[in-house]
Write a protein that holds these residues in place. Structure first.
Motif, PDB file in Angstrom:
ATOM      1  N   LEU A   4      -5.677   1.711  -5.503  1.00 29.45           N
ATOM      2  CA  LEU A   4      -4.503   1.784  -4.645  1.00 29.45           C
ATOM      3  C   LEU A   4      -4.412   0.548  -3.761  1.00 29.45           C
ATOM      4  CD1 LEU A   4      -2.045   3.314  -3.634  1.00 29.45           C
ATOM      5  CD2 LEU A   4      -3.542   4.534  -2.031  1.00 29.45           C
ATOM      6  N   ARG A   5      -5.549   0.142  -3.178  1.00 33.29           N
ATOM      7  CA  ARG A   5      -5.544  -1.050  -2.321  1.00 33.29           C
ATOM      8  C   ARG A   5      -5.103  -2.289  -3.102  1.00 33.29           C
ATOM      9  NH1 ARG A   5     -10.004   1.619   0.303  1.00 33.29           N
ATOM     10  NH2 ARG A   5     -11.465   0.854  -1.271  1.00 33.29           N
ATOM     11  N   LYS A   6      -5.543  -2.385  -4.353  1.00 34.16           N
ATOM     12  CA  LYS A   6      -5.159  -3.523  -5.184  1.00 34.16           C
ATOM     13  C   LYS A   6      -3.652  -3.530  -5.433  1.00 34.16           C
ATOM     14  CE  LYS A   6      -6.167  -5.748  -9.623  1.00 34.16           C
ATOM     15  NZ  LYS A   6      -6.951  -5.665 -10.877  1.00 34.16           N
ATOM     16  N   SER A   7      -3.092  -2.366  -5.714  1.00 38.59           N
ATOM     17  CA  SER A   7      -1.657  -2.286  -5.977  1.00 38.59           C
ATOM     18  C   SER A   7      -0.847  -2.544  -4.709  1.00 38.59           C
ATOM     19  CB  SER A   7      -1.298  -0.924  -6.570  1.00 38.59           C
ATOM     20  OG  SER A   7      -1.584   0.122  -5.669  1.00 38.59           O
ATOM     21  N   LEU A   8      -1.392  -2.164  -3.556  1.00 40.27           N
ATOM     22  CA  LEU A   8      -0.692  -2.418  -2.302  1.00 40.27           C
ATOM     23  C   LEU A   8      -0.628  -3.916  -2.007  1.00 40.27           C
ATOM     24  CD1 LEU A   8      -1.989   0.461   0.005  1.00 40.27           C
ATOM     25  CD2 LEU A   8       0.073   0.379  -1.415  1.00 40.27           C
ATOM     26  N   ARG A   9      -1.654  -4.629  -2.420  1.00 41.46           N
ATOM     27  CA  ARG A   9      -1.624  -6.087  -2.251  1.00 41.46           C
ATOM     28  C   ARG A   9      -0.471  -6.694  -3.047  1.00 41.46           C
ATOM     29  NH1 ARG A   9      -7.377  -5.540  -2.356  1.00 41.46           N
ATOM     30  NH2 ARG A   9      -7.456  -6.048  -4.591  1.00 41.46           N
ATOM     31  N   PHE A  10      -0.215  -6.119  -4.217  1.00 42.22           N
ATOM     32  CA  PHE A  10       0.907  -6.588  -5.037  1.00 42.22           C
ATOM     33  C   PHE A  10       2.228  -6.397  -4.294  1.00 42.22           C
ATOM     34  CE2 PHE A  10       4.356  -5.265  -7.914  1.00 42.22           C
ATOM     35  CZ  PHE A  10       4.520  -6.427  -8.661  1.00 42.22           C
ATOM     36  N   LEU A  11       2.413  -5.231  -3.688  1.00 40.84           N
ATOM     37  CA  LEU A  11       3.640  -4.973  -2.933  1.00 40.84           C
ATOM     38  C   LEU A  11       3.765  -5.924  -1.741  1.00 40.84           C
ATOM     39  CD1 LEU A  11       3.772  -1.060  -2.871  1.00 40.84           C
ATOM     40  CD2 LEU A  11       4.942  -2.627  -4.440  1.00 40.84           C
ATOM     41  N   LYS A  12       2.653  -6.125  -1.030  1.00 36.26           N
ATOM     42  CA  LYS A  12       2.681  -7.002   0.148  1.00 36.26           C
ATOM     43  C   LYS A  12       2.952  -8.446  -0.251  1.00 36.26           C
ATOM     44  CE  LYS A  12      -0.410  -4.019   2.822  1.00 36.26           C
ATOM     45  NZ  LYS A  12      -1.768  -3.841   3.404  1.00 36.26           N
ATOM     46  N   ASN A  13       2.429  -8.860  -1.394  1.00 40.97           N
ATOM     47  CA  ASN A  13       2.675 -10.215  -1.875  1.00 40.97           C
ATOM     48  C   ASN A  13       4.135 -10.427  -2.246  1.00 40.97           C
ATOM     49  OD1 ASN A  13       0.005 -10.965  -1.521  1.00 40.97           O
ATOM     50  ND2 ASN A  13      -0.579 -10.536  -3.638  1.00 40.97           N
ATOM     51  N   ASN A  14       4.858  -9.314  -2.454  1.00 35.07           N
ATOM     52  CA  ASN A  14       6.292  -9.383  -2.733  1.00 35.07           C
ATOM     53  C   ASN A  14       7.116  -9.241  -1.458  1.00 35.07           C
ATOM     54  OD1 ASN A  14       7.220  -9.410  -5.787  1.00 35.07           O
ATOM     55  ND2 ASN A  14       5.278  -8.288  -5.713  1.00 35.07           N
ATOM     56  N   GLY A  15       6.445  -9.347  -0.322  1.00 30.49           N
ATOM     57  CA  GLY A  15       7.142  -9.349   0.951  1.00 30.49           C
ATOM     58  C   GLY A  15       7.415  -7.980   1.541  1.00 30.49           C
ATOM     59  N   LEU A  16       6.781  -6.940   1.001  1.00 31.63           N
ATOM     60  CA  LEU A  16       7.029  -5.588   1.483  1.00 31.63           C
ATOM     61  C   LEU A  16       5.982  -5.158   2.509  1.00 31.63           C
ATOM     62  CD1 LEU A  16       7.909  -3.779  -1.875  1.00 31.63           C
ATOM     63  CD2 LEU A  16       9.473  -4.809  -0.226  1.00 31.63           C
ATOM     64  N   LYS A  17       6.410  -4.392   3.474  1.00 27.21           N
ATOM     65  CA  LYS A  17       5.496  -3.736   4.401  1.00 27.21           C
ATOM     66  C   LYS A  17       5.211  -2.346   3.848  1.00 27.21           C
ATOM     67  CE  LYS A  17       7.275  -6.198   8.446  1.00 27.21           C
ATOM     68  NZ  LYS A  17       7.927  -6.058   9.778  1.00 27.21           N
ATOM     69  N   VAL A  18       3.981  -1.899   3.953  1.00 29.92           N
ATOM     70  CA  VAL A  18       3.552  -0.666   3.299  1.00 29.92           C
ATOM     71  C   VAL A  18       3.170   0.402   4.317  1.00 29.92           C
ATOM     72  CG1 VAL A  18       1.870   0.371   1.741  1.00 29.92           C
ATOM     73  CG2 VAL A  18       2.780  -1.911   1.254  1.00 29.92           C
ATOM     74  N   LYS A  19       3.640   1.616   4.080  1.00 26.73           N
ATOM     75  CA  LYS A  19       3.258   2.776   4.882  1.00 26.73           C
ATOM     76  C   LYS A  19       2.807   3.873   3.929  1.00 26.73           C
ATOM     77  CE  LYS A  19       4.975   5.987   8.410  1.00 26.73           C
ATOM     78  NZ  LYS A  19       6.136   6.332   9.293  1.00 26.73           N
ATOM     79  N   LEU A  20       1.584   4.373   4.114  1.00 25.03           N
ATOM     80  CA  LEU A  20       1.042   5.406   3.234  1.00 25.03           C
ATOM     81  C   LEU A  20       1.411   6.798   3.743  1.00 25.03           C
ATOM     82  CD1 LEU A  20      -2.566   4.055   2.572  1.00 25.03           C
ATOM     83  CD2 LEU A  20      -0.537   3.783   1.140  1.00 25.03           C
ATOM     84  N   GLY A  21       1.558   7.721   2.803  1.00 27.56           N
ATOM     85  CA  GLY A  21       1.774   9.107   3.170  1.00 27.56           C
ATOM     86  C   GLY A  21       0.563   9.666   3.891  1.00 27.56           C
ATOM     87  N   LYS A  22       0.787  10.535   4.847  1.00 23.13           N
ATOM     88  CA  LYS A  22      -0.304  11.094   5.650  1.00 23.13           C
ATOM     89  C   LYS A  22      -1.314  11.837   4.787  1.00 23.13           C
ATOM     90  CE  LYS A  22       0.401  14.843   8.026  1.00 23.13           C
ATOM     91  NZ  LYS A  22       0.896  15.811   9.042  1.00 23.13           N
ATOM     92  N   ASN A  23      -0.837  12.449   3.703  1.00 25.95           N
ATOM     93  CA  ASN A  23      -1.694  13.305   2.882  1.00 25.95           C
ATOM     94  C   ASN A  23      -2.117  12.654   1.565  1.00 25.95           C
ATOM     95  OD1 ASN A  23      -1.488  15.735   4.628  1.00 25.95           O
ATOM     96  ND2 ASN A  23       0.681  15.629   4.058  1.00 25.95           N
ATOM     97  N   ILE A  24      -2.031  11.325   1.494  1.00 22.45           N
ATOM     98  CA  ILE A  24      -2.235  10.653   0.214  1.00 22.45           C
ATOM     99  C   ILE A  24      -3.646  10.837  -0.340  1.00 22.45           C
ATOM    100  CG2 ILE A  24      -2.922   8.419   1.175  1.00 22.45           C
ATOM    101  CD1 ILE A  24      -1.188   7.148  -1.079  1.00 22.45           C
ATOM    102  N   ARG A  25      -4.622  11.085   0.507  1.00 25.90           N
ATOM    103  CA  ARG A  25      -6.004  11.239   0.040  1.00 25.90           C
ATOM    104  C   ARG A  25      -6.346  12.697  -0.275  1.00 25.90           C
ATOM    105  NH1 ARG A  25      -5.999   7.132   3.741  1.00 25.90           N
ATOM    106  NH2 ARG A  25      -7.089   5.209   3.152  1.00 25.90           N
ATOM    107  N   ASN A  26      -5.419  13.599  -0.089  1.00 22.58           N
ATOM    108  CA  ASN A  26      -5.709  15.026  -0.272  1.00 22.58           C
ATOM    109  C   ASN A  26      -5.746  15.418  -1.733  1.00 22.58           C
ATOM    110  OD1 ASN A  26      -5.555  14.975   2.475  1.00 22.58           O
ATOM    111  ND2 ASN A  26      -3.899  16.464   2.667  1.00 22.58           N
ATOM    112  N   THR A  27      -6.498  16.457  -2.025  1.00 23.33           N
ATOM    113  CA  THR A  27      -6.502  17.064  -3.353  1.00 23.33           C
ATOM    114  C   THR A  27      -6.466  18.582  -3.200  1.00 23.33           C
ATOM    115  OG1 THR A  27      -8.924  17.112  -3.461  1.00 23.33           O
ATOM    116  CG2 THR A  27      -7.813  15.178  -4.399  1.00 23.33           C
TER     117      THR A  27
END
Length: 282
Positions: A4-27
């Protein structure tokens, strides 16, 4: 979380700011959190005016459980980019048919963007989110096979075949009338695809479509013998149709992954093996 961190770097490199869902780590068993937790994240992102796009991290199973609880009026009042595929097909269908908004069938963050072999064409498909882009798919991308000749136009609908089949008989049943139907799938043997296409046939979905685009069917080699080949299954269900049908599109669980706006006006022409899709971002 490294993927996930690797893919977020891709988004940030495209000029995007990233906000994760509060429950993204839940199962929760085989789900990414309870239905309430997943809905909370989704609705919060829809309602947040600072968020312009929602990218799903991965697919699997479970979006169909959310369909009846989604606030579609909230989505209509706060339209934004919704991007994903596979299990997200259920959400694409329910949202489009409830709001008439365009959503995007494109690579997932963890499943695709984070891969070491994530290719340039797949990366470039994100550019359609930043400016009006008319997409053109031809054999410059991959070889295409014509099963039924012809020309057709309509809105592009569909996605993952097993998810589309699961909508039948529900309030979110896929509406293909007058549209171009896209199907793709993964890890399904020919007999399973045969069963699902048979169900679509009996539900009159194949004959109501203006045209059919067959995307990638990955890891679908038969594990039993004897077996029909996937091409024979497609030939059986599509060859007698009167609408144009082409197979071989690199859309689905594959690389390159050609991302498309579902709900956008689309034309297909088997003579020059060309599919043209109007911009999903206005």
């Amino acid at each position: 979380m490294e993927k996930l961190r690797k893919s977020l770097r891709f988004l940030k490199n495209n000029g995007l700011k990233v906000k994760l869902g509060k429950n993204i780590r839940n199962t929760y068993g085989y789900l990414a959190g309870t239905d309430i937790e997943r809905l909370e994240d989704f609705h919060c992102m829809i309602a947040d005016p600072t968020i312009k796009a929602i990218f799903f991290a991965k697919g699997g199973y479970g979006t169909g459980r959310l369909a009846s609880c989604i606030d579609y009026e909230l989505i209509s009042k706060n339209p934004k980019i919704i991007w994903g595929y596979s299990d997200i097909t259920y959400l694409h269908t329910a949202i489009r048919q409830s709001t008439n908004l365009v959503t995007f069938h494109g690579p997932m963050l963890e499943s695709d963007v984070a891969r070491d072999d994530f290719d340039h064409l797949s990366k470039d498909m994100f550019n359609q989110l930043f400016k009006r882009t008319t997409l053109r798919y031809s054999e410059k991308i991959a070889a295409l096979n014509v099963l039924v000749e012809g020309k057709a136009s309509g809105k592009l609908v569909g996605g993952n075949l097993s998810l589309l089949t699961s909508t039948l008989g529900t309030p979110y049943e896929i509406d293909v009338k007058g549209n171009i139907l896209l199907i793709e799938d993964v890890n399904e043997e020919p007999y399973r695809v045969d069963s699902m296409l048979n169900q679509l046939k009996y539900a009159n979905k194949l004959t109501k479509a203006n045209g059919i685009i067959v995307g990638d069917f990955a890891n679908t080699e038969p594990k039993r013998s004897p077996s029909l080949q996937m091409e024979e299954v497609f030939q059986h269900y599509f060859s007698s149709l009167t609408c144009p049908v082409m197979t071989g599109f690199k859309i689905g669980h594959c690389l390159p992954h050609f991302a498309v706006p579902l709900g956008a006006q689309t034309t297909m022409n088997t003579e020059n093996k060309l599919v043209t899709i109007e911009p999903g971002v206005i």
